[in-house]
Motif scaffolding. Structure first.
Motif, PDB file in Angstrom:
ATOM      1  N   THR A  94       0.831  -1.206   0.000  1.00  0.00           N
ATOM      2  CA  THR A  94       0.000   0.000   0.000  1.00  0.00           C
ATOM      3  C   THR A  94       0.864   1.254   0.000  1.00  0.00           C
ATOM      4  O   THR A  94       0.626   2.198  -0.768  1.00  0.00           O
ATOM      5  N   ALA A  95       1.882   1.255   0.850  1.00  0.00           N
ATOM      6  CA  ALA A  95       2.778   2.411   0.914  1.00  0.00           C
ATOM      7  C   ALA A  95       3.493   2.611  -0.417  1.00  0.00           C
ATOM      8  O   ALA A  95       3.667   3.750  -0.878  1.00  0.00           O
ATOM      9  N   GLY A  96       3.881   1.498  -1.055  1.00  0.00           N
ATOM     10  CA  GLY A  96       4.570   1.594  -2.340  1.00  0.00           C
ATOM     11  C   GLY A  96       3.694   2.191  -3.424  1.00  0.00           C
ATOM     12  O   GLY A  96       4.153   3.016  -4.235  1.00  0.00           O
ATOM     13  N   ILE A  97       2.443   1.787  -3.463  1.00  0.00           N
ATOM     14  CA  ILE A  97       1.505   2.333  -4.453  1.00  0.00           C
ATOM     15  C   ILE A  97       1.314   3.831  -4.241  1.00  0.00           C
ATOM     16  O   ILE A  97       1.342   4.627  -5.186  1.00  0.00           O
ATOM     17  N   LYS A  98       1.136   4.230  -2.978  1.00  0.00           N
ATOM     18  CA  LYS A  98       0.887   5.639  -2.679  1.00  0.00           C
ATOM     19  C   LYS A  98       2.113   6.509  -2.947  1.00  0.00           C
ATOM     20  O   LYS A  98       1.983   7.705  -3.232  1.00  0.00           O
ATOM     21  N   ARG A  99       3.305   5.913  -2.880  1.00  0.00           N
ATOM     22  CA  ARG A  99       4.511   6.677  -3.214  1.00  0.00           C
ATOM     23  C   ARG A  99       4.523   7.034  -4.690  1.00  0.00           C
ATOM     24  O   ARG A  99       5.001   8.104  -5.082  1.00  0.00           O
ATOM     25  N   VAL A 109      -4.195   1.037   6.626  1.00  0.00           N
ATOM     26  CA  VAL A 109      -4.907   2.314   6.546  1.00  0.00           C
ATOM     27  C   VAL A 109      -3.956   3.475   6.817  1.00  0.00           C
ATOM     28  O   VAL A 109      -3.985   4.507   6.137  1.00  0.00           O
ATOM     29  N   ASP A 110      -3.088   3.324   7.799  1.00  0.00           N
ATOM     30  CA  ASP A 110      -2.106   4.371   8.098  1.00  0.00           C
ATOM     31  C   ASP A 110      -1.204   4.647   6.900  1.00  0.00           C
ATOM     32  O   ASP A 110      -0.707   5.775   6.731  1.00  0.00           O
ATOM     33  N   ASN A 111      -0.987   3.641   6.062  1.00  0.00           N
ATOM     34  CA  ASN A 111      -0.142   3.816   4.876  1.00  0.00           C
ATOM     35  C   ASN A 111      -0.916   4.301   3.659  1.00  0.00           C
ATOM     36  O   ASN A 111      -0.337   4.428   2.578  1.00  0.00           O
ATOM     37  N   GLY A 112      -2.221   4.545   3.822  1.00  0.00           N
ATOM     38  CA  GLY A 112      -2.949   5.178   2.737  1.00  0.00           C
ATOM     39  C   GLY A 112      -4.144   4.440   2.182  1.00  0.00           C
ATOM     40  O   GLY A 112      -4.785   4.932   1.249  1.00  0.00           O
ATOM     41  N   ALA A 113      -4.465   3.253   2.706  1.00  0.00           N
ATOM     42  CA  ALA A 113      -5.645   2.536   2.210  1.00  0.00           C
ATOM     43  C   ALA A 113      -6.900   3.348   2.514  1.00  0.00           C
ATOM     44  O   ALA A 113      -7.033   3.925   3.590  1.00  0.00           O
ATOM     45  N   THR A 114      -7.814   3.373   1.555  1.00  0.00           N
ATOM     46  CA  THR A 114      -9.012   4.202   1.686  1.00  0.00           C
ATOM     47  C   THR A 114     -10.287   3.385   1.864  1.00  0.00           C
ATOM     48  O   THR A 114     -11.353   3.946   2.091  1.00  0.00           O
ATOM     49  N   ARG A 115     -10.195   2.082   1.739  1.00  0.00           N
ATOM     50  CA  ARG A 115     -11.361   1.204   1.856  1.00  0.00           C
ATOM     51  C   ARG A 115     -10.863  -0.188   2.210  1.00  0.00           C
ATOM     52  O   ARG A 115      -9.809  -0.611   1.749  1.00  0.00           O
ATOM     53  N   ALA A 116     -11.638  -0.914   3.003  1.00  0.00           N
ATOM     54  CA  ALA A 116     -11.348  -2.327   3.254  1.00  0.00           C
ATOM     55  C   ALA A 116     -12.528  -3.153   2.755  1.00  0.00           C
ATOM     56  O   ALA A 116     -13.684  -2.835   3.039  1.00  0.00           O
ATOM     57  N   ILE A 117     -12.234  -4.193   1.990  1.00  0.00           N
ATOM     58  CA  ILE A 117     -13.249  -5.114   1.486  1.00  0.00           C
ATOM     59  C   ILE A 117     -13.058  -6.435   2.208  1.00  0.00           C
ATOM     60  O   ILE A 117     -11.955  -6.972   2.251  1.00  0.00           O
TER      61      ILE A 117
END
Length: 304
Positions: free
Chosen positions: A131-136, A169-177
């Motif tokens: 998640t952190a990698g994608i948001k970077r 979520v702290d690393n940037g996730a905006t939704r959990a499925i």
């Protein structure tokens, strides 16, 4: 006839598809997409096989969705058997084609669900890092992640499992499925635990229509999802009666979603298994119609 106790939340849906394993399955996939597209889902996701085994087929399917439909695709992405540079390259490739939503998953090992997982020595360790990698690469990218109302089978306890979700979520996730489930009380208790842990992103129920009860029960055992006794009773004796099985499956699934809507849940993610007719029937029961805007109120259901 007693009226429902409170107004239901408007219902919005999203759909998950998997890329075709062989060319003959491509036609089945696209028939399913064309069948469900008029319901105007919020988004549709396309899965990614163990070890990235379907990476090219996933990318091809996402490209077709962008080129041939008005649907908003979300590409599944895992960090199995790949370096960070390889995964980042996939993200950038998708980004160039217009994808702005990823479903970030650690993924299963080559042995599939329940098998041992070993991170690539030069790769992302898990969905937290992914998640952190994608948001970077682009902070504006939307990232959905997984959640487990009955705990991930590999987690030692619920506290560990929920802590992992919080880190995503702290690393940037905006939704959990969520993983699919059949007991709505389990989901409600899970959401309460998640909120107490300070996690406030939407927790979207993952819903699996039961196309084949025997297969779903087998997969549930491998993933840690429980099968309530009442649910097994509903399908008892229908192994050789697919017509009745389909009717029961539609009723059971619609009943589950309507109950969740009464509890204040509005968004639902359907694991379609590329089989659209049952999902379409369920959505019709829920009040969703071709060409209608998402977020319609669920139909009245009188209780005895």
């Amino acid at each position: 006839m007693a009226q429902r106790k409170s107004p239901r939340s408007p219902i919005r849906v999203s759909f998950e598809f998997f890329p075709p394993k062989i060319p003959a399955m491509e036609e089945t996939l696209w028939r399913s997409i064309q069948r469900l597209a008029p319901l105007q889902p919020d988004f549709v996701s396309v899965t990614y096989g163990a070890g990235g085994s379907t990476r090219e087929r996933t990318h091809h399917t996402v490209q077709r969705l962008l080129a041939e439909t008005d649907l908003k695709p979300a590409a599944h992405l895992t960090c199995v058997d790949a370096t960070r540079e390889e995964v980042d390259g996939v993200v950038r490739q998708y980004h160039e084609t217009g994808v702005r939503h990823f479903v970030a998953l650690r993924g299963d090992g080559q042995g599939g669900a329940g098998g041992a997982y070993e991170a690539h020595p030069d790769g992302y360790r898990n969905a937290v890092d992914l998640t952190a990698g994608i948001k970077r690469i682009d902070p504006a990218i939307e990232v959905s992640v997984s959640a487990y109302p009955e705990k991930h089978p590999e987690s030692s306890d619920f506290a560990t499992d929920i802590d992992l979700l919080k880190r995503k979520v702290d690393n940037g996730a905006t939704r959990a499925i969520t993983q699919f489930f059949f007991d709505n009380d389990i989901f409600e208790r899970y959401v309460e635990r998640v909120r107490r842990a300070g996690i406030y992103v939407p927790i979207v129920p993952g819903i699996v229509p039961i196309h084949d009860f025997t297969k779903v029960a087998r997969f549930s055992a491998a993933t840690g999802a429980s099968i309530p006794g009442w649910l097994a009773d509903r399908f008892a004796g229908l192994e050789n009666d697919p017509h009745t099985h389909s009717h029961v499956a539609a009723a059971v699934c619609a009943e589950q979603v309507l109950d969740l809507a009464e509890r204040g849940i509005g968004d639902f993610h359907f694991y379609t298994m590329n089989r659209a007719d049952l999902v379409y029937s369920i959505c019709h029961i829920l009040g969703l119609r071709e060409g209608a805007s998402q977020g319609v109120s669920a139909p009245e259901a009188a209780a005895a």
